[in-house]
Design a protein around this motif. Sequence first.
Motif, PDB file in Angstrom:
ATOM      1  N   PHE A  13     -31.794 -94.742 -23.998  1.00  0.00           N
ATOM      2  CA  PHE A  13     -31.179 -94.832 -25.228  1.00  0.00           C
ATOM      3  C   PHE A  13     -29.621 -95.344 -25.102  1.00  0.00           C
ATOM      4  N   THR A  14     -29.029 -95.049 -23.705  1.00  0.00           N
ATOM      5  CA  THR A  14     -27.677 -95.590 -23.801  1.00  0.00           C
ATOM      6  C   THR A  14     -27.589 -97.038 -23.846  1.00  0.00           C
ATOM      7  N   PRO A  15     -28.777 -97.681 -23.204  1.00  0.00           N
ATOM      8  CA  PRO A  15     -28.582 -99.262 -23.289  1.00  0.00           C
ATOM      9  C   PRO A  15     -28.823 -99.844 -24.731  1.00  0.00           C
ATOM     10  N   ASN A  16     -29.253 -98.965 -25.662  1.00  0.00           N
ATOM     11  CA  ASN A  16     -29.692 -99.314 -26.911  1.00  0.00           C
ATOM     12  C   ASN A  16     -28.529 -98.737 -27.872  1.00  0.00           C
ATOM     13  N   ASP A  17     -27.340 -98.374 -27.368  1.00  0.00           N
ATOM     14  CA  ASP A  17     -26.394 -97.584 -28.291  1.00  0.00           C
ATOM     15  C   ASP A  17     -27.041 -96.551 -28.933  1.00  0.00           C
ATOM     16  N   GLU A  18     -27.611 -95.556 -28.482  1.00  0.00           N
ATOM     17  CA  GLU A  18     -28.364 -94.200 -29.103  1.00  0.00           C
ATOM     18  C   GLU A  18     -27.829 -93.278 -28.576  1.00  0.00           C
ATOM     19  N   ARG A  19     -27.920 -92.065 -29.176  1.00  0.00           N
ATOM     20  CA  ARG A  19     -27.802 -90.684 -28.651  1.00  0.00           C
ATOM     21  C   ARG A  19     -29.001 -89.818 -28.769  1.00  0.00           C
ATOM     22  N   LEU A  20     -29.492 -89.391 -27.831  1.00  0.00           N
ATOM     23  CA  LEU A  20     -30.683 -88.400 -27.995  1.00  0.00           C
ATOM     24  C   LEU A  20     -30.246 -86.885 -28.353  1.00  0.00           C
ATOM     25  N   LEU A  21     -30.539 -86.379 -29.466  1.00  0.00           N
ATOM     26  CA  LEU A  21     -30.261 -85.088 -29.971  1.00  0.00           C
ATOM     27  C   LEU A  21     -31.375 -84.374 -29.585  1.00  0.00           C
ATOM     28  N   SER A  22     -32.727 -84.415 -29.839  1.00  0.00           N
ATOM     29  CA  SER A  22     -33.695 -83.287 -29.375  1.00  0.00           C
ATOM     30  C   SER A  22     -34.899 -83.953 -28.847  1.00  0.00           C
ATOM     31  N   ILE A  23     -35.616 -83.300 -27.985  1.00  0.00           N
ATOM     32  CA  ILE A  23     -36.906 -83.911 -27.314  1.00  0.00           C
ATOM     33  C   ILE A  23     -37.977 -82.654 -27.283  1.00  0.00           C
ATOM     34  N   VAL A  24     -39.097 -83.037 -27.518  1.00  0.00           N
ATOM     35  CA  VAL A  24     -40.277 -82.216 -27.368  1.00  0.00           C
ATOM     36  C   VAL A  24     -41.279 -82.927 -26.469  1.00  0.00           C
ATOM     37  N   ASN A  25     -41.952 -82.179 -25.741  1.00  0.00           N
ATOM     38  CA  ASN A  25     -43.217 -82.743 -24.856  1.00  0.00           C
ATOM     39  C   ASN A  25     -44.279 -82.527 -25.745  1.00  0.00           C
ATOM     40  N   VAL A  26     -45.260 -83.552 -25.938  1.00  0.00           N
ATOM     41  CA  VAL A  26     -46.261 -83.407 -26.901  1.00  0.00           C
ATOM     42  C   VAL A  26     -47.438 -84.173 -26.337  1.00  0.00           C
ATOM     43  N   CYS A  27     -48.709 -83.976 -26.915  1.00  0.00           N
ATOM     44  CA  CYS A  27     -49.774 -84.957 -26.622  1.00  0.00           C
ATOM     45  C   CYS A  27     -50.572 -84.858 -27.965  1.00  0.00           C
ATOM     46  N   LYS A  28     -51.436 -85.805 -28.178  1.00  0.00           N
ATOM     47  CA  LYS A  28     -52.168 -86.169 -29.323  1.00  0.00           C
ATOM     48  C   LYS A  28     -53.137 -84.956 -29.342  1.00  0.00           C
ATOM     49  N   LYS A  33     -55.488 -84.779 -22.644  1.00  0.00           N
ATOM     50  CA  LYS A  33     -54.152 -84.565 -22.553  1.00  0.00           C
ATOM     51  C   LYS A  33     -53.758 -85.689 -21.808  1.00  0.00           C
ATOM     52  N   LYS A  34     -52.616 -86.324 -22.666  1.00  0.00           N
ATOM     53  CA  LYS A  34     -51.973 -87.401 -22.119  1.00  0.00           C
ATOM     54  C   LYS A  34     -50.626 -87.356 -22.663  1.00  0.00           C
ATOM     55  N   ASN A  35     -49.712 -86.846 -21.811  1.00  0.00           N
ATOM     56  CA  ASN A  35     -48.502 -86.227 -22.623  1.00  0.00           C
ATOM     57  C   ASN A  35     -47.156 -87.495 -22.559  1.00  0.00           C
ATOM     58  N   CYS A  36     -46.546 -87.074 -23.766  1.00  0.00           N
ATOM     59  CA  CYS A  36     -45.598 -88.081 -24.076  1.00  0.00           C
ATOM     60  C   CYS A  36     -44.450 -87.393 -24.555  1.00  0.00           C
ATOM     61  N   PHE A  37     -43.287 -87.940 -24.893  1.00  0.00           N
ATOM     62  CA  PHE A  37     -41.971 -87.200 -25.495  1.00  0.00           C
ATOM     63  C   PHE A  37     -41.905 -87.975 -26.908  1.00  0.00           C
ATOM     64  N   LEU A  38     -41.629 -87.001 -27.825  1.00  0.00           N
ATOM     65  CA  LEU A  38     -40.841 -87.493 -29.188  1.00  0.00           C
ATOM     66  C   LEU A  38     -39.581 -87.205 -29.067  1.00  0.00           C
ATOM     67  N   CYS A  39     -38.693 -87.854 -29.237  1.00  0.00           N
ATOM     68  CA  CYS A  39     -37.181 -87.886 -29.497  1.00  0.00           C
ATOM     69  C   CYS A  39     -36.518 -88.193 -30.672  1.00  0.00           C
ATOM     70  N   ALA A  40     -35.720 -87.372 -31.098  1.00  0.00           N
ATOM     71  CA  ALA A  40     -34.761 -87.634 -32.183  1.00  0.00           C
ATOM     72  C   ALA A  40     -33.551 -88.148 -31.783  1.00  0.00           C
ATOM     73  N   THR A  41     -33.070 -89.506 -32.488  1.00  0.00           N
ATOM     74  CA  THR A  41     -31.863 -90.177 -32.112  1.00  0.00           C
ATOM     75  C   THR A  41     -31.074 -90.706 -33.026  1.00  0.00           C
ATOM     76  N   VAL A  42     -29.801 -90.952 -32.840  1.00  0.00           N
ATOM     77  CA  VAL A  42     -29.008 -91.452 -33.793  1.00  0.00           C
ATOM     78  C   VAL A  42     -28.115 -92.658 -33.205  1.00  0.00           C
ATOM     79  N   THR A  43     -27.895 -93.491 -34.081  1.00  0.00           N
ATOM     80  CA  THR A  43     -27.111 -94.801 -33.327  1.00  0.00           C
ATOM     81  C   THR A  43     -25.670 -94.553 -33.200  1.00  0.00           C
ATOM     82  N   THR A  44     -25.004 -95.083 -32.223  1.00  0.00           N
ATOM     83  CA  THR A  44     -23.543 -94.690 -32.118  1.00  0.00           C
ATOM     84  C   THR A  44     -22.630 -95.612 -33.162  1.00  0.00           C
TER      85      THR A  44
END
Length: 843
Positions: A13-28, A33-44
Amino acid sequence: MTAIKHALQRDIFTPNDERLLSIVNVCKAGKKKKNCFLCATVTTERPVQVKVVKVKKSDKGDFYKRQIAWALRDLAVVDAKDAIKENPEFDLHFEKIYKWVASSTAEKNAFISCIWKLNQRYLRKKIDFVNVSSQLLEESVPSGENQSVTGGDEEVVDEYQELNAREEQDIEIMMEGCEYAISNAEAFAEKLSRELQVLDGANIQSIMASEKQVNILMKLLDEALKEVDQIELKLSSYEEMLQSVKEQMDQISESNHLIHLSNTNNVKLLSEIEFLVNHMDLAKGHIKALQEGDLASSRGIEACTNAADALLQCMNVALRPGHDMLLAVKQQQQRFSDLRELFARRLASHLNNVFVQQGHDQSSTLAQHSIELTLPNHHPFHRDLLRYAKLMEWLKSTDYGKYEGLTKNYMDYLSRLYEREIKDFFEVAKIKMTGTTKESKKFGLHGSSGKLTGSTSSLNKLSVQSSGNRRSQSSSLLDMGNMSASDLDVADRTKFDKAEAEDLDGGTLSRQHNCGTPLPVSSEKDMIRQMMIKIFRCIEPELNNLIALGDKIDSFNSLYMLVKMSHHVWTAQNVDPASFLSTTLGNVLVTVKRNFDKCISNQIRQMEEVKISKKSKVGILPFVAEFEEFAGLAESIFKNAERRGDLDKAYTKLIRGVFVNVEKVANESQKTPRDVVMMENFHHIFATLSRLKISCLEAEKKDAKQKYTDHLQSYVIYSLGQPLEKLNHFFEGVEARVAQGIREEEVSYQLAFNKQELRKVIKEYPGKEVKKGLDNLYKKVDKHLCEEENLLQVVWHSMQDEFIRQYKHFEGLIARCYPGSGVTMEFTIQDILDYCSSIAQSH
């Protein structure tokens, strides 16, 4: 989780000028089970863009990669599944519903809470939160009016705070003042407490002493608070105004994006239209040429060729995806297809007419060329057809069915023309070889009997030469002479090879009329070779018939044929080993080689069948003379020839047969002594090999010389025998006594071998009798030897030497066994020389 959050912030996210506010480990939900992360971000950067980003670990390593991102404004519903019970499942409704299962309910609730806060702060469109606990949303409400909704964008400060450098320095100074601080912590703490009380008391006293200043300060604080309230009111109004401006700016940004997208699409559309117009537009002139162009004139053919190439380019243009669905493109393609079909029919019909006309052409017949013995010239035909070369290539690539049919018709009509001409050509050649008709007199030939008379003539040269562009191959035949069998010798046969060859002057024996330019592809070569096989199918049998005739006239003609045909095959294979020319000449060469081998076998069989007369002397055997003739002719023919190895093998077979059969005849001879037959014939063979200098027969040459020398000596000894027979018997007795142990000087005391007995024997051989005996011997030798080899003087000289050797032997015995006796022969060595010379001259 904190470490993962920092890693994602740093790497993604830093290379894309974004801030990571929250993260959750999920799977479909509902899948492996194939884990991934959902991230809530805002641009700087402003305007702020809020996104939900899916991040997963790469299969090739331990780093994470961004997989997909959704704008928060596209989120319609957040479904937590159950507002009362703990449940890790939740749904996010974007353009479609995404079902997730969090690794824990706490992570899920924190992520949903962050989404709610971001929605409250940045979006006017409110997201519908379903099955979400109201308590969870209430906890997210800010406690103070001045507290802004950050959505958890700052980390909670821990209760423990690390000391700074100043604080550490002060504590060190205090501890240095109390040496017991480390050993007695309680005393140190009590001391610090007392000092703190002192300081507090001093502070209270100071405050009480400055009550007036405190009241003033409090008043100022109240005024400051009022000012702050006013400022906050203004800021709130400013914020409301800026909120509307923000929305307008967002709308303008989206409008600019749409305008840019529209311009891009217009440019792409214009590019596609220009591409179709530039590549699928055929000029009117080309269309007219394809429909009405004159295929008989050079200018018309050129126009049709250019138009056909242009049409082919239009039809073969590589359309981009989707072009083939356009109605205009389909119509244009159909138009091109109709033009191609029309022109292909016109071209095939015109060329068929040309082939028919050429196939039935009677303007050039062999009769006009019979004097030169050449085929008619078809260069005008070839020149006319070569104008259609590019059009034939076009037809082959666009309509192979018509091309194939046209090719078949071409081969049918042209094969008839060439078959007629080639058969006439070879018929005249046979007439000139045999002289069997009155027509042969025109060519300066003689011996025109109605059948083959054993006359010798031969095919000197048959040349079918392949041109560099494989479109023209030609051949020429010699004007063959006819010689009577009585005149047959090596000179006559060499004349046969040196006869004047007449070129075709452009006439063709086999010519490739393919209207296309030569192609190096193997399949094209195979096709051309198959066409030539069909068009010129009569060449090989006609050549074989002519070769058979030449071999029947004289089997030695196979030597000329082998050399000439080998040279032509070698030349053709250097150009193209797999060409029709190479294959045809190679097949004919096999026949010629078979005739050559048969000629050698016949000569060996004739050697074995030779019968000699019992009443006449043998002399030089016929097959020995024939070998000389064969070798002389072969050496003149095979000089610098490619197939010299075949001749060397034949020499080996022939000379072996000659040696064996000379000895066989010598053993069977009754009139002529065996030694004479061997001596004369091997002398002849040695002379022949010495004169011709055949390198492969050097060993045989030495062997022939040795046999000649051995049998010469044997014949001399046998024929001369013991001309002084009684004297010879006397001295044989003398030598026997010496052998028994009697000393040589005492032999004269033996009664049978005394001086008187010796003188009696010597008196029986006066010079006159000796000369008479030698004269009879000369006559006897003369009857044995043949005149053509001329060995009489050689043999006579050898006999003279042998006689003198015997004479000297007798003289030596007399000198040793009868010393001082004064006994001598009635004649001397000089007398012997005179007798021999006189006898030789008299005969």
